[in-house]
Design an enzyme around this catalytic site. Sequence first.
Site, mmCIF file in Angstrom:
data_model
loop_
_atom_site.group_PDB
_atom_site.id
_atom_site.type_symbol
_atom_site.label_atom_id
_atom_site.label_comp_id
_atom_site.label_asym_id
_atom_site.label_seq_id
_atom_site.Cartn_x
_atom_site.Cartn_y
_atom_site.Cartn_z
ATOM 1 N N TYR A 1 0.828 -1.202 0.000
ATOM 2 C CA TYR A 1 0.000 0.000 0.000
ATOM 3 C C TYR A 1 0.864 1.254 0.000
ATOM 4 C CZ TYR A 1 -4.230 -2.749 0.964
ATOM 5 O OH TYR A 1 -5.283 -3.622 0.890
ATOM 6 N N GLY B 1 -14.674 -2.787 -0.388
ATOM 7 C CA GLY B 1 -15.453 -2.243 -1.504
ATOM 8 C C GLY B 1 -16.922 -2.050 -1.190
ATOM 9 N N GLY C 1 -18.530 0.456 -3.282
ATOM 10 C CA GLY C 1 -18.272 0.325 -4.715
ATOM 11 C C GLY C 1 -17.354 1.384 -5.273
ATOM 12 N N GLY D 1 -17.027 4.307 -4.324
ATOM 13 C CA GLY D 1 -17.708 5.599 -4.328
ATOM 14 C C GLY D 1 -18.956 5.616 -5.187
#
Length: 340
Positions: free
Chosen positions: A57, A209, A212, A214
């Site tokens: 990340y 998620g 989704g 956003g």
Amino acid sequence: MRYQLLGRSGLRVSEICLGTMTFGKEWGWGADKHESFKIFDAYAHAGGNFIDTANRYTEGSSEKYLGEFIEADRDHWVVGTKFTLKDRNGDLNFAGNHRKNMFRSVTNSLKRLNTDYIDLLWVHLWDNTTRVDEVLRGLDDLISRGMVHYIGISDTPAWIVSQSNAIADLRGWNAFTAIQFEYSLLQRTPERDLLPMSKALDLAVTPWGAIGGGALTGKYLRGEKGRVPDDSTRRNEKSGKIAQTVVDIADEMGVTPAQVAINWTRHRNQVMIPIIGASRSTQIQDSLGCLDFTLPEEMINRLNLASAIELGFPHEFLKSDGVKEEAFGGMFEKLINHRL
């Protein structure tokens, strides 16, 4: 904030997990160090103790920032990080699930996190190369050495997870306690196998998620820009209808669409701990508002109907009237009613 056991373990974790893929701006988006701390601080003040990061990340910045943020009270925090993904270009053994990369990656993560141990180590994704027993034995050795406390698995087919835990139990090795995969109103395919398997094996589910990317906040319906490309399945006609349903329900309840979308992922009869990320502190504060209300059954049904998928074979086949009649001789409904 309430707390749950992490699957088959005795580890107590908060009902929302803070995702830190946005800690750092090396990928062209995300939050700088100052804003990352504000996100972390808002989550901490809400009572959260469960944090998700990974070796890759933001090219290591996520782990470095997190290491500084938790340093004052390290033992309070349940920190999960991941290995698998490459962190050196052009070197084959700096990626994958094999033992060499596993130990190398964990050693480097410990340095970046400035800690002696990792609470939860995730296999980031299945590499389709390393044997199951090599992965499990390596993870078990990490636990035996005190470098890792618990293990989880992410983005892996259900049959491999089932096989892994069966082998671990048979050989007396540490088994996976949690599983991570994408799950939202826009991505319900885990209901076919991954979610039922998780419940059967007593694995905590930490879905990512939930909004989704956003799309379920309604931002694209309003013509706003974001990171989801125009040709994504998250922005097609069906996804737009689902997002509109989320927005409508949020308006009716006086809450935000993100809160509705996150809340929906938690309404299953098993341990569901959504991973929620943010690039601004206001976003994490908004997302945490999902804990302040419960979705009424009527709203859940509307969301389920708008986002319905086909379970496919063998699920649709097994629930067909012809198969039930052949298998149970007309007694299927009586059998089910008796069990209920």
